[in-house]
Structures are given as C-alpha cells and as structure tokens.
Design a protein around this motif. Structure first.
Motif, PDB file in Angstrom:
ATOM      1  N   VAL A 247       0.851  -1.190   0.000  1.00 20.77           N
ATOM      2  CA  VAL A 247       0.000   0.000   0.000  1.00 20.77           C
ATOM      3  C   VAL A 247       0.888   1.241   0.000  1.00 20.77           C
ATOM      4  O   VAL A 247       1.865   1.313   0.754  1.00 20.77           O
ATOM      5  CB  VAL A 247      -0.931   0.017   1.234  1.00 20.77           C
ATOM      6  N   GLY A 248       0.528   2.189  -0.842  1.00 22.47           N
ATOM      7  CA  GLY A 248       1.261   3.437  -0.911  1.00 22.47           C
ATOM      8  C   GLY A 248       0.387   4.622  -0.537  1.00 22.47           C
ATOM      9  O   GLY A 248      -0.842   4.561  -0.601  1.00 22.47           O
ATOM     10  N   ILE A 249       1.036   5.696  -0.116  1.00 21.62           N
ATOM     11  CA  ILE A 249       0.369   6.975   0.152  1.00 21.62           C
ATOM     12  C   ILE A 249       0.597   7.871  -1.057  1.00 21.62           C
ATOM     13  O   ILE A 249       1.723   8.010  -1.536  1.00 21.62           O
ATOM     14  CB  ILE A 249       0.951   7.641   1.414  1.00 21.62           C
ATOM     15  N   LYS A 250      -0.457   8.477  -1.550  1.00 24.66           N
ATOM     16  CA  LYS A 250      -0.347   9.320  -2.734  1.00 24.66           C
ATOM     17  C   LYS A 250       0.581  10.509  -2.484  1.00 24.66           C
ATOM     18  O   LYS A 250       0.559  11.111  -1.414  1.00 24.66           O
ATOM     19  CB  LYS A 250      -1.728   9.804  -3.161  1.00 24.66           C
ATOM     20  N   ALA A 251       1.373  10.840  -3.498  1.00 25.18           N
ATOM     21  CA  ALA A 251       2.335  11.929  -3.371  1.00 25.18           C
ATOM     22  C   ALA A 251       1.670  13.276  -3.143  1.00 25.18           C
ATOM     23  O   ALA A 251       2.314  14.205  -2.640  1.00 25.18           O
ATOM     24  CB  ALA A 251       3.218  11.976  -4.619  1.00 25.18           C
ATOM     25  N   SER A 252       0.391  13.399  -3.471  1.00 29.21           N
ATOM     26  CA  SER A 252      -0.304  14.667  -3.256  1.00 29.21           C
ATOM     27  C   SER A 252      -0.359  15.051  -1.778  1.00 29.21           C
ATOM     28  O   SER A 252      -0.530  16.233  -1.442  1.00 29.21           O
ATOM     29  CB  SER A 252      -1.731  14.589  -3.818  1.00 29.21           C
ATOM     30  N   GLU A 253      -0.206  14.067  -0.885  1.00 29.87           N
ATOM     31  CA  GLU A 253      -0.236  14.347   0.553  1.00 29.87           C
ATOM     32  C   GLU A 253       1.019  15.095   1.018  1.00 29.87           C
ATOM     33  O   GLU A 253       1.045  15.638   2.121  1.00 29.87           O
ATOM     34  CB  GLU A 253      -0.386  13.055   1.350  1.00 29.87           C
TER      35      GLU A 253
END
Length: 268
Positions: A247-253
């Motif tokens: 699972v990854g966190i979107k770079a927009s965060e």
C-alpha cells in the motif's frame, strides 16, 4: 547503464536506523527514506521523506533514543556517508492529519553540501501533478526503491534495492483511505518509506510505501514422550509469507506536510 536521472533518484534513497528504548532494553528498527528539496520562495530546503510509524513510540518503548541516516555513497565513493540526529524529536515533523503515515526529517543544508549530496535528490517538479494523476491507470508500471531487511542489514553498505511492479487499484479511488493506493509488487520489512515511482519516459514520484502485506502461518510445537504426544502451547511459531501486495500513500499528501515543514523552518 543508469542514466543521470536514474542515478539522481537512486542516490537520494537513504537507510534510516531508529533506536527505541525502555528501562530494560533497546530495539533497533530499519526503514527507508529519500531526500527531497522543497521550494520556499527563493530557498531550497532539504528534507527526508519517510513514514512516521518508524519513529512512533508504542507500548513497551518509552523513548526515541537515536536516529541515524545512512547515504550509501554508491555514486560518490565507497565510504558510507551518514547523518546522526542529535535531538531526533526536534528534527522529525509528522503530517498534520494523524491518519496519514508521513513524516519529514529536517536536515542541515550545510551538511548536505559538505557531503556533496546535492546532486542526489528529488525535486518538487518530480512529484506527479494533479493533471497527470488523471492519466494513471491500473497496470501502469511502477518502481519501488528501498532497503529491505534481510538483503540489507543495519551495517551493510549495499545500494538500495529496486523492484518493478504495477498499479493494482484505480489511483483516484478511496482504497481504503483517500490517500491510499495499492500496488502489485514484492516488498518487505525495511521498505517502509520507499518512493513509488511511475516508470515511463519521465520518472515521476507517485507515492510513498507505508505497508507490505503478508500472509501469516501460525503453528505450535508438539513433543512425543513414549506413546503420548504433548502439546507445548507456549512454544509457537509464525511464518510471514509475502503476498506481492503493498500500500502506498499518494504523493499529493506531501503538500500538506510541506506547509508544516515551512512553518517550522521559518521559526529558526
């Protein structure tokens, strides 16, 4: 042979060693991070992006003792370069949303220059834009670069490990949080905080890995004495089998975290 763009990215990946302690013992944890220069008017501020769970104090640990950051120097020299945070709690900034597993480590720009690490970093223009997000689809190729426990020990100077996979869920849907997306890739312990890069003509930062999924196989030990089999319930084993999903966190965060970093930096 790696091109200059790829060298810049791989050279920006760092190994993070965290020591936590309580009254009885010290535990060592390992994760991954990467150098990013963020823009503040005419200034460029170096930070290391990673996951906040690497630093969080859980039950049984009473203090964050030390954080060491290792730059393996694969493209500069055989000597491993390192930064040792004197007061780690003052150097680590968490994302303002407690549900977002992101953290930034403030690092000294002078040390970056002394260690000649400016050439190895992500720039803000390498982060995927809102317009480009709309073009990301299931099956797009991604790269995951980091330090996997087992391949990379705490003390080794091997370069970071690069894996290739693909996007497994629609990037713009909420799975399970608004900030999350799933990739089909082999990963493991130590890769927390690794950059997820969209593989194409121009490499773009798509997100940051926060979790690799495993299947747990539990068992216990039995002993045979004569004709009797005795169950030893207090001797148990758990084998964790990677299931090729992370699972990854979107770079927009990163943008919300950047605002907190700038606020802290301007107070110096």
């Amino acid at each position: 042979m790696l091109n200059c763009y790829e060298k810049r990215i791989i050279g920006a990946i760092v190994k993070i060693i965290v020591l936590k302690k309580n009254n009885e013992f010290v535990i060592t944890e390992m994760g991954t991070g990467f150098i990013v220069f963020i823009e503040d008017q005419n200034n460029r501020i170096p930070i290391i992006l990673t996951n906040k769970h690497i630093f969080e104090i859980t039950s049984g640990h009473t203090a964050l003792e030390k954080v060491d950051i290792f730059f393996d120097g694969i493209f500069t020299s055989l000597k491993v370069k390192s930064i040792h945070l004197g007061k780690p709690n003052n150097s680590i900034i968490y994302h303002p949303n407690p549900e977002i597993d992101l953290a930034a480590i403030l690092i000294d720009e002078g040390q970056i220059k002394r260690e000649q690490l400016e050439a190895y970093s992500f720039e803000e223009n390498m982060i995927i834009t809102d317009a480009d997000e709309e073009k990301v689809t299931i099956g797009d190729n991604v790269l995951l670069i980091g330090y996997m426990l087992g391949i990379h020990s705490v003390t080794s100077n091997l370069p970071p490990y690069t894996r290739k996979g693909s996007i497994a869920t629609t990037y713009i849907q909420d799975v399970p949080l608004k900030s999350d997306f799933v990739i089909d890739i082999y990963s493991g312990y130590g890769m927390s905080g690794s950059p997820i890069i969209l593989d194409g003509d121009h490499l773009k930062l798509l997100g940051i890995q926060k979790q690799a999924y495993n299947a747990d196989a539990f068992g216990s030990v039995s002993m045979k004495t004569g004709d009797k089999i005795l169950d030893v319930n207090d001797i148990r084993a758990c084998t964790r089998i990677p299931i090729h999903t992370a699972v990854g966190i979107k770079a927009s965060e990163i943008s919300d975290l950047k605002l907190v970093v700038l606020k802290r930096h301007r107070k110096k």
